[in-house]
Design a protein around this motif. Structure first.
Motif, PDB file in Angstrom:
ATOM      1  N   THR A 190       0.833  -1.200   0.000  1.00  0.00           N
ATOM      2  CA  THR A 190       0.000   0.000   0.000  1.00  0.00           C
ATOM      3  C   THR A 190       0.867   1.250   0.000  1.00  0.00           C
ATOM      4  OG1 THR A 190      -1.667  -1.201   1.229  1.00  0.00           O
ATOM      5  CG2 THR A 190      -1.843   1.166   1.205  1.00  0.00           C
ATOM      6  N   VAL A 191       1.899   1.255   0.830  1.00  0.00           N
ATOM      7  CA  VAL A 191       2.767   2.425   0.915  1.00  0.00           C
ATOM      8  C   VAL A 191       3.436   2.665  -0.427  1.00  0.00           C
ATOM      9  CG1 VAL A 191       4.868   3.316   1.974  1.00  0.00           C
ATOM     10  CG2 VAL A 191       3.154   2.187   3.385  1.00  0.00           C
ATOM     11  N   LEU A 201      -7.261   4.811  -2.833  1.00  0.00           N
ATOM     12  CA  LEU A 201      -7.630   5.140  -1.462  1.00  0.00           C
ATOM     13  C   LEU A 201      -7.117   4.033  -0.536  1.00  0.00           C
ATOM     14  CD1 LEU A 201      -9.642   7.445  -0.444  1.00  0.00           C
ATOM     15  CD2 LEU A 201     -11.249   5.588  -0.086  1.00  0.00           C
ATOM     16  N   ARG A 202      -6.460   4.439   0.544  1.00  0.00           N
ATOM     17  CA  ARG A 202      -5.950   3.430   1.483  1.00  0.00           C
ATOM     18  C   ARG A 202      -6.991   3.208   2.570  1.00  0.00           C
ATOM     19  NH1 ARG A 202      -1.127   7.070   2.144  1.00  0.00           N
ATOM     20  NH2 ARG A 202      -3.006   8.328   1.861  1.00  0.00           N
ATOM     21  N   VAL A 203      -7.586   2.027   2.509  1.00  0.00           N
ATOM     22  CA  VAL A 203      -8.710   1.719   3.388  1.00  0.00           C
ATOM     23  C   VAL A 203      -8.290   0.686   4.435  1.00  0.00           C
ATOM     24  CG1 VAL A 203     -11.060   0.800   3.460  1.00  0.00           C
ATOM     25  CG2 VAL A 203     -10.331   2.139   1.491  1.00  0.00           C
ATOM     26  N   LEU A 204      -8.660   0.939   5.658  1.00  0.00           N
ATOM     27  CA  LEU A 204      -8.468  -0.061   6.710  1.00  0.00           C
ATOM     28  C   LEU A 204      -9.831  -0.651   7.015  1.00  0.00           C
ATOM     29  CD1 LEU A 204      -6.765  -1.468   8.899  1.00  0.00           C
ATOM     30  CD2 LEU A 204      -7.149   0.503  10.361  1.00  0.00           C
ATOM     31  N   ARG A 249     -10.610  -4.133  -3.668  1.00  0.00           N
ATOM     32  CA  ARG A 249      -9.563  -4.191  -4.698  1.00  0.00           C
ATOM     33  C   ARG A 249     -10.136  -3.958  -6.088  1.00  0.00           C
ATOM     34  NH1 ARG A 249      -4.752  -5.498  -2.818  1.00  0.00           N
ATOM     35  NH2 ARG A 249      -4.620  -6.629  -0.858  1.00  0.00           N
ATOM     36  N   ARG A 250     -11.399  -4.338  -6.264  1.00  0.00           N
ATOM     37  CA  ARG A 250     -12.069  -4.113  -7.549  1.00  0.00           C
ATOM     38  C   ARG A 250     -12.086  -2.633  -7.930  1.00  0.00           C
ATOM     39  NH1 ARG A 250     -15.557  -7.963 -10.330  1.00  0.00           N
ATOM     40  NH2 ARG A 250     -14.018  -9.592 -10.559  1.00  0.00           N
ATOM     41  N   TYR A 251     -12.216  -1.790  -6.919  1.00  0.00           N
ATOM     42  CA  TYR A 251     -12.250  -0.352  -7.178  1.00  0.00           C
ATOM     43  C   TYR A 251     -10.883   0.284  -7.024  1.00  0.00           C
ATOM     44  CZ  TYR A 251     -17.259  -0.313  -7.709  1.00  0.00           C
ATOM     45  OH  TYR A 251     -18.524  -0.521  -8.180  1.00  0.00           O
ATOM     46  N   ILE A 252      -9.864  -0.540  -7.119  1.00  0.00           N
ATOM     47  CA  ILE A 252      -8.479  -0.082  -7.009  1.00  0.00           C
ATOM     48  C   ILE A 252      -8.241   0.680  -5.706  1.00  0.00           C
ATOM     49  CG2 ILE A 252      -6.542   0.705  -8.432  1.00  0.00           C
ATOM     50  CD1 ILE A 252      -8.380  -1.002 -10.032  1.00  0.00           C
ATOM     51  N   ASN A 260     -18.463   4.841  -4.202  1.00  0.00           N
ATOM     52  CA  ASN A 260     -18.252   6.259  -3.894  1.00  0.00           C
ATOM     53  C   ASN A 260     -17.645   6.531  -2.531  1.00  0.00           C
ATOM     54  OD1 ASN A 260     -19.335   7.192  -6.356  1.00  0.00           O
ATOM     55  ND2 ASN A 260     -21.396   6.762  -5.580  1.00  0.00           N
ATOM     56  N   ILE A 261     -17.130   5.500  -1.887  1.00  0.00           N
ATOM     57  CA  ILE A 261     -16.627   5.739  -0.519  1.00  0.00           C
ATOM     58  C   ILE A 261     -15.426   6.674  -0.518  1.00  0.00           C
ATOM     59  CG2 ILE A 261     -17.522   3.613   0.477  1.00  0.00           C
ATOM     60  CD1 ILE A 261     -14.626   2.514   0.365  1.00  0.00           C
ATOM     61  N   TRP A 262     -14.763   6.790  -1.692  1.00  0.00           N
ATOM     62  CA  TRP A 262     -13.612   7.703  -1.767  1.00  0.00           C
ATOM     63  C   TRP A 262     -14.045   9.132  -1.439  1.00  0.00           C
ATOM     64  CZ3 TRP A 262     -13.788  11.859  -5.000  1.00  0.00           C
ATOM     65  CH2 TRP A 262     -14.755  11.826  -6.012  1.00  0.00           C
TER      66      TRP A 262
END
Lengths: 153, 210
Positions: B16-17, B24-27, B44-47, B134-136
């Motif tokens: 990720t880094v 978007l880095r999602v936890l 991962r589908r939404y990169i 749209n969570i980004w």
């Protein structure tokens, strides 16, 4: 090996699982998540589901034995199992989980016990059917799985 | 694929880094390993670049060490030892992090509790592909740059995230609304003393302050 026939059998089995309400659209989503990087994703997740849900069923069984009439505790355990069922589209099993939760809400211990037996039964039946399904897919060969996917929708 | 192990998680963090700042880095936090696996594949589908944690304590540790600068947290509500509301409260107090709640529970009381505690969205399981599209938008740094680019335009206010992103419109989920509603509050109550709003209310005031 008649791959076309195996493909047809897998598609037919999957169709019947949907028609009889064992699975819902979430299962299609799980299969759709398969790609070149994760070609066996669906089978892996389903396998994980059965391993984890067996543990959760045991937890519920122990809770019912150890904490009689602790409906909140029983309900909390069943919520966990329900979450897993949702994740793979285990619809029929989920319905029985909901019946169990309704019985908890009514503080109906006998109702809970009956529902729990049904949950266990649906769990066993679904496991057997999905094992057959994935076995057919494996026999049909990886390159052919994309054709099978359209069969059950 | 398979259940998340420590080594696998760390490799994902490193990856990720390296890929920053493309996605978007999602936890994502959930004690349900089945759900977590499916959620990871969906993200991962939404990169998006997901990192997974199976409990809130591990998630907090990851957030606090700062080894990976996460943009967004998605957390299950019901988890043993520390639930999603507590994690939400602590991330709100310690770091300005958008948090999306996730639950099988579509009870309106629980949804409102999440929103009142500062969650920027509430997703009901099972999570569908569209729910994550749209969570980004909840990522503040992205919205900030959007707000800057829209500065001075009348529709800047409309760029904020609406609570309408709440994934409650699916028929199957509405059906569940009728199946079971608990009159008893089985959730442990967390009275947040700060009641910090980090959802769209906060964003609205940020955007209008321009």
């Amino acid at each position: 090996m008649d791959y076309a026939n195996l493909r047809r059998q897998a598609a037919s089995l999957k169709r019947s699982l949907f028609d009889q309400g064992y699975l819902d659209e979430q299962f299609c989503q799980v299969e759709d998540l398969q790609d070149e990087a994760s070609p066996n994703f669906a089978e892996e997740v389903v396998s994980l589901f059965f391993k984890d849900s067996a543990r959760l069923v045991t937890n519920i069984e122990q809770a019912m034995e150890k904490y009689p009439k602790d409906f909140n505790r029983w309900d909390a355990h069943m919520q966990q199992l329900r979450g897993s069922c949702f994740s793979i589209g285990a619809s029929k099993m989920n319905n029985e989980c909901t019946s169990f939760r309704n019985s908890c809400r009514e503080e109906n211990a006998e109702g809970c016990r009956r529902s729990f037996q049904k949950v266990k039964r649906e769990h066993a039946v679904l496991r057997q059917k999905l094992e057959s399904y994935f076995q057919l897919l494996r026999q049909a060969g990886p390159a052919r799985t994309t054709a099978v996917r359209s069969g059950g929708k | 694929m398979g259940a998340m192990g420590e080594d696998q998680r760390e490799r994902m963090e490193d990856a990720t880094v390296d890929k920053f700042p493309e996605g978007l880095r999602v936890l994502a936090v959930d004690d349900d390993c089945v759900c977590l696996n499916v959620l990871e594949a969906l993200l991962r589908r939404y990169i998006y670049h997901p990192t997974m944690a199976m409990d809130a304590k591990t998630a907090l540790k990851m957030l606090r060490t700062g080894k990976v600068k996460f943009d967004l947290v998605i957390t299950d509500v019901r988890m043993p030892y520390m639930d999603g509301f507590k994690l939400l409260e602590l991330t709100g107090l310690e770091m300005d992090m958008p948090v999306i709640m996730l639950s099988v529970d579509c009870d309106k009381k629980v949804v409102l509790k999440g929103i009142n505690h500062g969650a920027c969205d509430y997703l009901v399981k099972p999570v569908y592909t569209n729910d994550l599209k749209n969570i980004w938008q909840h990522d503040k740094s992205r919205r900030r740059s959007q707000a800057i680019s829209h500065m001075g335009r009348d529709n800047a206010v409309d760029e904020r995230v609406h609570p309408g992103t709440l994934a409650m419109s699916k028929d199957s989920k509405n059906k569940r609304n009728n199946e079971y509603h608990s009159n008893k509050n089985t959730e442990s109550t967390h009275s947040s003393t700060t009641q910090k709003s980090q959802g769209w209310h906060g964003q609205l005031s940020f955007i209008t302050s321009f």
